[in-house]
Design an enzyme around this catalytic site. Structure first.
Site, mmCIF file in Angstrom:
data_model
loop_
_atom_site.group_PDB
_atom_site.id
_atom_site.type_symbol
_atom_site.label_atom_id
_atom_site.label_comp_id
_atom_site.label_asym_id
_atom_site.label_seq_id
_atom_site.Cartn_x
_atom_site.Cartn_y
_atom_site.Cartn_z
ATOM 1 N N GLN A 1 1.401 3.958 7.459
ATOM 2 C CA GLN A 1 0.875 2.595 7.552
ATOM 3 C C GLN A 1 1.174 2.080 8.949
ATOM 4 O OE1 GLN A 1 2.860 -1.038 5.904
ATOM 5 N NE2 GLN A 1 1.165 -0.966 4.441
ATOM 6 N N TYR B 1 0.447 -10.208 8.324
ATOM 7 C CA TYR B 1 0.718 -9.546 9.592
ATOM 8 C C TYR B 1 -0.404 -9.894 10.588
ATOM 9 C CZ TYR B 1 4.144 -7.071 6.759
ATOM 10 O OH TYR B 1 5.187 -6.780 5.923
ATOM 11 N N ARG C 1 6.291 -0.050 -7.202
ATOM 12 C CA ARG C 1 7.563 -0.158 -7.919
ATOM 13 C C ARG C 1 7.719 0.871 -9.029
ATOM 14 N NH1 ARG C 1 6.507 -6.418 -8.954
ATOM 15 N NH2 ARG C 1 4.418 -5.514 -8.853
#
Length: 421
Positions: free
Chosen positions: A113, A188, A364
């Site tokens: 990423q 971001y 998760r």
């Protein structure tokens, strides 16, 4: 990968593939449609990928995921959000090569990423006086660290940043990665251009959603030109930002069409913003330490924790919590899409496949159990044991990095050892 026609999408939704079938993403063929999402691991002390980071992604690949994503590899030094975060440069390449070799040895693919934090950073110092963003003015993220103002990027700085993304992608290729994911969501830098709450520009890079997507699309094209024949190029978006004045699904559809036309191989659909609505990213309340753990100043740390307690809604977790938003995007676009958000069971996986998504992205649940994909395929379980408590998010700020609080903690010593040592 050729763009999907409406007829092909209808056929896919009438006769969906299983998540265990291979899938083609641009030049990359994955063994199945399970992707481990990028989740800040906290496993790169001082920016150096550790042996624990290798262990983490190797376990995901051994557990059956088609691809695992290494979180947040900054395209330059100011692009980091934390000091303990990877920067794509010559110094990190040997360590990242150890990681990609380990993932490939397990039959999986590795994705880096790549992004730039813009005004969202917790760095003690910058190379510029003010953090760069789409527009200048008050910096909401900087309030937590005493960096109260941000500055609009000039076109010269934007062109240099697009080049930095391309250079980072070429380094990812050299490090052995099979794909890059350009992060355009969660607040971001590229998200700061997409968001109507952040982007107040009056030039060609501001305006409606299509115009606000201009710079992110330029970054995408730079990366595609650099490595698009060799690596899959993925973009991650927030379907909704979740606060007044933020982007809504219609904005995301418009941005998605721009990225579709620019040639993205896959879009990963998420939600929320790091500062305004971090709980929308996870679909359930976050521990205060998840936001305050990166702040050194004791007073600001306490204030950030208090703000988190007061602002976030105490809404219980619901599986597939972004599905309705993502379905609207799926109906509007013809390109490959990946569903992300609360996939906790084979029922959810099968639902995403039935809705026409090419891939399913999990975070998760795979931190809780890296072997979950193998268990799904073997039929030994249909449900993750993850409780969506989000304590794993807060643990990224601890010496052992991200881990499931229901399992054994990581070995901090392993996290102090550089991957290639």
């Amino acid at each position: 990968m050729p763009r999907s026609s409406p007829l092909r999408l209808k056929l896919l939704m009438d006769n969906p593939p299983t998540a265990f079938d291979p899938v083609q993403i641009g030049p990359l063929r994955l063994r199945n449609r399970f992707i481990k999402s990028a989740t800040n691991e906290g496993m790169a002390p001082n920016g150096v990928p550790s042996k624990l980071l290798v262990d983490h992604h190797q376990a995901i690949a051994a557990g059956g995921a088609g691809m695992t994503t290494v979180a947040y590899c900054a395209v330059n030094a100011d692009g980091r959000t934390f000091v303990d975060q990877i920067e794509m440069n010559r110094q990190t390449l040997p360590h990242l090569r150890v990681l990609t070799d380990a993932v490939h040895a397990q039959g999986g693919a590795a994705c880096a990423q790549i992004t730039h934090g813009g005004a969202f950073n917790f760095l003690p110092e910058l190379y510029t006086r003010y953090p760069r963003s789409s527009s200048g003015g008050i910096n909401p993220a900087g309030i937590m660290v005493g960096r109260y103002f941000k500055k609009a990027m000039s076109e010269t700085e934007m062109h240099a940043t697009a080049d930095a993304f391309a250079d980072a992608a070429k380094l990812a290729r050299e490090a052995g990665f099979d794909a890059v994911e350009i992060h355009m969501g969660h607040g971001y830098l590229l998200s700061q251009f997409i968001s109507p709450a952040y982007n107040k520009r009056r030039d060609q890079y501001g305006g409606d959603a299509t115009e606000r997507a201009r710079f992110p699309a330029e970054v995408l094209r730079s990366v595609l030109d650099a490595i698009g024949n060799d690596l899959a190029v993925i973009c991650k978006l927030s379907t909704v930002e979740g606060f007044k004045g933020g982007a809504v699904v219609d904005d995301t559809i418009a941005v998605g069409r721009v990225l579709q036309d620019a040639g993205a191989h896959l879009l990963v659909l998420s939600a929320g913003m790091n500062v305004e609505t971090p709980w929308a990213i996870f679909g359930s309340p976050l521990p205060p330490a998840a936001m305050s753990g990166s702040i050194a100043n004791p007073f600001l740390k306490a204030m950030a924790g208090l703000t988190m307690r007061l602002r976030q809604p105490q809404k219980p977790f619901e599986p597939m919590y972004i599905l309705e938003h993502s379905r609207r995007v799926r109906a509007a676009l013809q390109m490959p899409l990946a569903y992300l958000g609360g996939v906790q069971s084979m029922d959810g996986v099968e639902q995403a496949m039935a809705d026409g998504f090419e891939c399913v992205v999990m975070g998760r649940a795979l931190i809780h159990d890296p072997d979950l994909v193998n268990q799904f395929q073997a039929g030994s379980t249909r449900e993750s044991g993850c409780t969506a408590c989000n304590e794993c998010v807060a643990l990224m700020h601890t010496p052992g990095g991200t881990a499931c609080i229901l399992k054994q903690p990581n070995d901090p010593a392993r996290n102090r050892q550089p991957a290639a040592a």
